[in-house]
Design a protein around this motif. Structure first.
Motif, PDB file in Angstrom:
ATOM      1  N   ASN A  15       0.838  -1.199   0.000  1.00  0.00           N
ATOM      2  CA  ASN A  15       0.000   0.000   0.000  1.00  0.00           C
ATOM      3  C   ASN A  15       0.872   1.246   0.000  1.00  0.00           C
ATOM      4  O   ASN A  15       1.722   1.419   0.866  1.00  0.00           O
ATOM      5  N   ILE A  16       0.624   2.115  -0.997  1.00  0.00           N
ATOM      6  CA  ILE A  16       1.370   3.364  -1.109  1.00  0.00           C
ATOM      7  C   ILE A  16       0.361   4.499  -1.196  1.00  0.00           C
ATOM      8  O   ILE A  16      -0.544   4.465  -2.029  1.00  0.00           O
ATOM      9  N   GLN A  17       0.530   5.483  -0.337  1.00  0.00           N
ATOM     10  CA  GLN A  17      -0.358   6.640  -0.373  1.00  0.00           C
ATOM     11  C   GLN A  17       0.299   7.751  -1.164  1.00  0.00           C
ATOM     12  O   GLN A  17       1.475   8.047  -0.977  1.00  0.00           O
ATOM     13  N   ALA A  18      -0.510   8.356  -2.068  1.00  0.00           N
ATOM     14  CA  ALA A  18      -0.010   9.464  -2.881  1.00  0.00           C
ATOM     15  C   ALA A  18      -1.167  10.408  -3.178  1.00  0.00           C
ATOM     16  O   ALA A  18      -2.332  10.022  -3.100  1.00  0.00           O
ATOM     17  N   LYS A  19      -0.835  11.640  -3.526  1.00  0.00           N
ATOM     18  CA  LYS A  19      -1.859  12.626  -3.836  1.00  0.00           C
ATOM     19  C   LYS A  19      -2.467  12.335  -5.206  1.00  0.00           C
ATOM     20  O   LYS A  19      -1.756  11.998  -6.153  1.00  0.00           O
ATOM     21  N   ALA A  20      -3.806  12.498  -5.281  1.00  0.00           N
ATOM     22  CA  ALA A  20      -4.522  12.240  -6.535  1.00  0.00           C
ATOM     23  C   ALA A  20      -5.628  13.272  -6.702  1.00  0.00           C
ATOM     24  O   ALA A  20      -6.045  13.934  -5.751  1.00  0.00           O
ATOM     25  N   ILE A  65      11.868  -3.375 -12.258  1.00  0.00           N
ATOM     26  CA  ILE A  65      11.602  -2.862 -13.600  1.00  0.00           C
ATOM     27  C   ILE A  65      10.107  -2.610 -13.707  1.00  0.00           C
ATOM     28  O   ILE A  65       9.296  -3.531 -13.595  1.00  0.00           O
ATOM     29  N   LEU A  66       9.759  -1.355 -13.897  1.00  0.00           N
ATOM     30  CA  LEU A  66       8.359  -0.977 -14.049  1.00  0.00           C
ATOM     31  C   LEU A  66       8.048  -0.882 -15.538  1.00  0.00           C
ATOM     32  O   LEU A  66       8.585  -0.027 -16.240  1.00  0.00           O
ATOM     33  N   GLU A  67       7.197  -1.785 -16.028  1.00  0.00           N
ATOM     34  CA  GLU A  67       6.889  -1.793 -17.456  1.00  0.00           C
ATOM     35  C   GLU A  67       6.063  -0.583 -17.855  1.00  0.00           C
ATOM     36  O   GLU A  67       6.251  -0.017 -18.911  1.00  0.00           O
ATOM     37  N   ASN A  68       5.115  -0.203 -17.026  1.00  0.00           N
ATOM     38  CA  ASN A  68       4.329   1.008 -17.297  1.00  0.00           C
ATOM     39  C   ASN A  68       4.104   1.719 -15.971  1.00  0.00           C
ATOM     40  O   ASN A  68       3.625   1.135 -15.023  1.00  0.00           O
ATOM     41  N   GLN A  69       4.464   2.983 -15.949  1.00  0.00           N
ATOM     42  CA  GLN A  69       4.305   3.792 -14.742  1.00  0.00           C
ATOM     43  C   GLN A  69       2.829   3.995 -14.456  1.00  0.00           C
ATOM     44  O   GLN A  69       2.122   4.562 -15.270  1.00  0.00           O
ATOM     45  N   SER A  70       2.376   3.540 -13.324  1.00  0.00           N
ATOM     46  CA  SER A  70       0.980   3.667 -12.961  1.00  0.00           C
ATOM     47  C   SER A  70       0.714   5.069 -12.403  1.00  0.00           C
ATOM     48  O   SER A  70       1.412   5.530 -11.521  1.00  0.00           O
ATOM     49  N   LYS A  71      -0.282   5.723 -12.962  1.00  0.00           N
ATOM     50  CA  LYS A  71      -0.689   7.029 -12.437  1.00  0.00           C
ATOM     51  C   LYS A  71      -2.161   6.975 -12.020  1.00  0.00           C
ATOM     52  O   LYS A  71      -2.804   7.990 -11.884  1.00  0.00           O
ATOM     53  N   LYS A  72      -2.674   5.749 -11.830  1.00  0.00           N
ATOM     54  CA  LYS A  72      -4.047   5.569 -11.396  1.00  0.00           C
ATOM     55  C   LYS A  72      -4.048   5.116  -9.957  1.00  0.00           C
ATOM     56  O   LYS A  72      -3.233   4.324  -9.543  1.00  0.00           O
ATOM     57  N   GLY A  73      -5.026   5.621  -9.209  1.00  0.00           N
ATOM     58  CA  GLY A  73      -5.182   5.190  -7.832  1.00  0.00           C
ATOM     59  C   GLY A  73      -5.903   3.853  -7.773  1.00  0.00           C
ATOM     60  O   GLY A  73      -6.399   3.355  -8.771  1.00  0.00           O
ATOM     61  N   GLY A  74      -5.923   3.242  -6.614  1.00  0.00           N
ATOM     62  CA  GLY A  74      -6.598   1.971  -6.471  1.00  0.00           C
ATOM     63  C   GLY A  74      -5.626   0.838  -6.625  1.00  0.00           C
ATOM     64  O   GLY A  74      -4.449   0.954  -6.371  1.00  0.00           O
ATOM     65  N   ASP A  82      14.332  -6.325   1.724  1.00  0.00           N
ATOM     66  CA  ASP A  82      15.386  -5.438   1.220  1.00  0.00           C
ATOM     67  C   ASP A  82      15.704  -5.805  -0.229  1.00  0.00           C
ATOM     68  O   ASP A  82      16.474  -6.720  -0.495  1.00  0.00           O
ATOM     69  N   ILE A  83      15.102  -5.100  -1.164  1.00  0.00           N
ATOM     70  CA  ILE A  83      15.313  -5.332  -2.589  1.00  0.00           C
ATOM     71  C   ILE A  83      15.907  -4.062  -3.180  1.00  0.00           C
ATOM     72  O   ILE A  83      15.380  -2.970  -2.985  1.00  0.00           O
ATOM     73  N   ASN A  84      16.984  -4.203  -3.917  1.00  0.00           N
ATOM     74  CA  ASN A  84      17.661  -3.065  -4.531  1.00  0.00           C
ATOM     75  C   ASN A  84      16.819  -2.502  -5.672  1.00  0.00           C
ATOM     76  O   ASN A  84      16.223  -3.250  -6.444  1.00  0.00           O
ATOM     77  N   ALA A  85      16.794  -1.185  -5.807  1.00  0.00           N
ATOM     78  CA  ALA A  85      15.977  -0.516  -6.830  1.00  0.00           C
ATOM     79  C   ALA A  85      16.397  -0.895  -8.245  1.00  0.00           C
ATOM     80  O   ALA A  85      15.570  -0.867  -9.157  1.00  0.00           O
ATOM     81  N   GLU A  86      17.646  -1.277  -8.446  1.00  0.00           N
ATOM     82  CA  GLU A  86      18.094  -1.629  -9.791  1.00  0.00           C
ATOM     83  C   GLU A  86      17.454  -2.920 -10.298  1.00  0.00           C
ATOM     84  O   GLU A  86      17.426  -3.169 -11.498  1.00  0.00           O
ATOM     85  N   PHE A  87      16.911  -3.737  -9.392  1.00  0.00           N
ATOM     86  CA  PHE A  87      16.266  -4.975  -9.791  1.00  0.00           C
ATOM     87  C   PHE A  87      14.770  -4.807 -10.058  1.00  0.00           C
ATOM     88  O   PHE A  87      14.105  -5.753 -10.455  1.00  0.00           O
ATOM     89  N   SER A 116      10.455   3.321  -8.675  1.00  0.00           N
ATOM     90  CA  SER A 116      11.058   2.161  -8.018  1.00  0.00           C
ATOM     91  C   SER A 116      11.644   2.513  -6.653  1.00  0.00           C
ATOM     92  O   SER A 116      11.595   1.710  -5.727  1.00  0.00           O
ATOM     93  N   LYS A 117      12.169   3.724  -6.496  1.00  0.00           N
ATOM     94  CA  LYS A 117      12.726   4.144  -5.206  1.00  0.00           C
ATOM     95  C   LYS A 117      11.646   4.126  -4.122  1.00  0.00           C
ATOM     96  O   LYS A 117      11.881   3.667  -3.008  1.00  0.00           O
TER      97      LYS A 117
END
Length: 127
Positions: free
Chosen positions: A78-83, A116-125, A109-114, A95-96
């Motif tokens: 769960n990540i909270q962000a402004k929408a 890979i986001l195929e499509n950046q999600s900009k939708k909530g939910g 503990d997973i390194n950010a270099e591993f 990824s950070k």
């Protein structure tokens, strides 16, 4: 002149490569800027040891990564962000941010270099 690259040099060589280059290029550009060093027998032996240590470290990191990924399997993050009112995020999730939340919520503990986001999600939910 044979040299060992200490850093990546675009279009010339990558870190830890041993290559033959012009004497002037090595002596006037690469070596003074600490981009390379002369490939003496000692330096080549040292490089071999460094490569072996790097390979061992990489194997350990891969084992740890696989263990952490197995722990994350099936878990929800769960990540909270402004929408806005329609549920579209003002900025994408990177990824950070995923790494920080995985550490905080699931102690993985997973390194950010591993990641890979195929499509950046900009939708909530749950996307």
């Amino acid at each position: 002149m044979r040299i060992i690259f200490l850093q990546d040099v675009p279009k010339v060589g990558k870190r830890h490569d041993i290559k033959e280059v012009n004497d002037g290029y090595a002596m006037n550009f690469l070596i003074p800027r600490k981009l390379a060093e002369t490939a003496t027998p000692q330096a080549v032996a040292e490089l071999s040891k460094r490569k072996k240590n790097i390979e061992i470290e990489r194997e350990v990191q891969m084992d740890l990564l696989l263990k952490n990924l197995e722990e994350m399997k099936g878990k929800v993050l769960n990540i909270q962000a402004k929408a806005d009112e329609k549920g579209h995020l003002f900025s994408g999730i990177h990824s950070k941010e995923l790494v920080e939340e995985m550490k905080r919520q699931h102690h993985a503990d997973i390194n950010a270099e591993f990641i890979i986001l195929e499509n950046q999600s900009k939708k909530g939910g749950s996307s």
